[in-house]
Design a protein around this motif. Structure first.
Motif, mmCIF file in Angstrom:
data_model
loop_
_atom_site.group_PDB
_atom_site.id
_atom_site.type_symbol
_atom_site.label_atom_id
_atom_site.label_comp_id
_atom_site.label_asym_id
_atom_site.label_seq_id
_atom_site.Cartn_x
_atom_site.Cartn_y
_atom_site.Cartn_z
ATOM 1 N N PHE A 1 0.826 -1.209 0.000
ATOM 2 C CA PHE A 1 0.000 0.000 0.000
ATOM 3 C C PHE A 1 0.864 1.263 0.000
ATOM 4 N N ASP B 1 -8.324 4.925 4.240
ATOM 5 C CA ASP B 1 -7.281 3.926 4.475
ATOM 6 C C ASP B 1 -6.572 4.157 5.806
ATOM 7 N N THR C 1 -4.294 0.903 6.562
ATOM 8 C CA THR C 1 -3.441 0.668 5.397
ATOM 9 C C THR C 1 -2.807 1.967 4.907
ATOM 10 N N ILE D 1 -8.770 1.706 -5.486
ATOM 11 C CA ILE D 1 -8.870 2.238 -4.132
ATOM 12 C C ILE D 1 -10.171 3.031 -3.969
#
Lengths: 201, 132
Positions: A143, A189, A194, B14
């Motif tokens: 990531f 995130d 992450t 994402i």
């Protein structure tokens, strides 16, 4: 899945089965189609990571709220009106220089809907679910997040009853910022673990 | 919203939309509504969903997640005696026929099924919808 719409209407098998379930459930009085539309709209447009970002930003500026969040996240989050439909319990886990927290659901896809909305595709997919526990440091590197070797990574496995919200560390250079401005730095995130909170531009 | 590089070995996307097709949103919302009705607990739901998503052959990019979701919902409803597989198969086939019989641009209604006069309470006619 077929998307051949050039002649007449077509329902792919999944869409047809969903319609069949809707028909049966509506006839049995178990669902109301109008209520279904409201739920869809809520999850598509109203509930999302902005809710969680406001929780984190408040914890950054309000030490009393942060302590409450640490002690009883379910109540602290509910005080901001972000109540889970599922009645699940929430736990907030705070990142520090010593410990970075990472959330996964190895079983299926349990996720704190009330503060983060619905999970991203990768959260629900087998590679993340299996590897986050086995090799969290490697997953974070994929990531784009390389943590100092001295930082411990703690992995939290969500369940239907207990779901986790990561409170990332407040970035430096944000002294005196308002909650609204700080919330802009808190990414989805970062609240899964992450990522980190964004640095001030 | 973050937008870092897609992680190698992990699925990309994402910031993909929450649902990629309307039926996924409907299947999700039905599950939430049925839970609110008290038909099942989230623990029961998590068990049903876990059984489906952990079957061998689940796509590693997660694109079939809502297909598993739908299968879990169908099995739970069948186990609860709310909607049996035969009924869902027959009704799904009727919806597919109705869609084919509906001119493009017009709303698809179950009444448009050319065989709707045969009635829906009869036994499954063997033309059950695929999937699940």
């Amino acid at each position: 899945m077929s998307h051949d719409h050039d002649h007449d209407n077509e329902l792919d098998p999944f869409a047809a089965r969903v319609r069949a379930l809707e028909t049966i459930l509506t006839e049995k009085g178990l669902i109301d189609p109008a209520a279904i539309d409201v739920i869809v709209d809520t999850y598509e447009t109203k509930i999302g990571p902005r809710n969680g970002a406001k929780v984190v930003a408040k914890a950054w500026v309000d030490l009393e709220f942060a302590a409450w969040l640490k002690r009883d996240a379910t109540a602290a989050i509910a005080s901001l009106s972000y109540t889970g439909r599922q009645g699940e319990h929430m736990q907030a886990v705070f990142n520090s220089e010593a410990t970075h927290n990472l959330v996964v659901c190895t079983l299926c896809s349990c996720y704190p809907w009330s503060v983060l909305g619905l999970p991203p595709v990768w959260y629900k997919a087998p590679p993340y679910r299996s590897r986050a526990v086995i090799d969290p440091r490697g997953v974070l590197e994929e990531f784009g997040l390389t943590l100092p070797a001295a930082t411990k990574i703690r992995v939290w496995d969500s369940t239907a009853e207990l779901r986790y919200l990561v409170v990332p560390m407040r970035p430096e250079g944000t002294e005196g910022w308002s909650e609204e401005r700080l919330a802009e730095l808190v990414t989805r995130d970062a609240m899964i673990g992450t990522g980190l909170a964004k640095e001030p531009a | 919203m973050s937008r870092h590089e897609a992680a190698a070995g992990l699925p990309a996307g994402i910031d993909e939309p929450v649902f990629t097709e309307p039926w996924q949103a409907e299947a999700f919302a039905m599950t939430v509504a049925l839970h609110d009705k008290g038909l099942f607990s989230w623990g029961e739901w998590a068990d049903a969903l876990a059984t489906e998503v952990n079957r061998p052959g689940a796509a590693s990019d997660g694109h079939d997640y809502y297909e598993h979701w739908l299968a879990a919902l169908e099995k739970l409803l069948s186990a609860k005696g709310v909607a049996g597989k035969g009924d869902v198969d027959a009704l799904a086939a009727a919806w597919e026929r109705a869609a084919h019989a509906t001119p493009h641009g017009k709303p698809i209604l179950l009444e448009n099924d050319p065989r709707s006069t045969e009635g829906r309470s009869g036994p499954t006619n063997g033309r059950g919808g695929a999937g699940a």
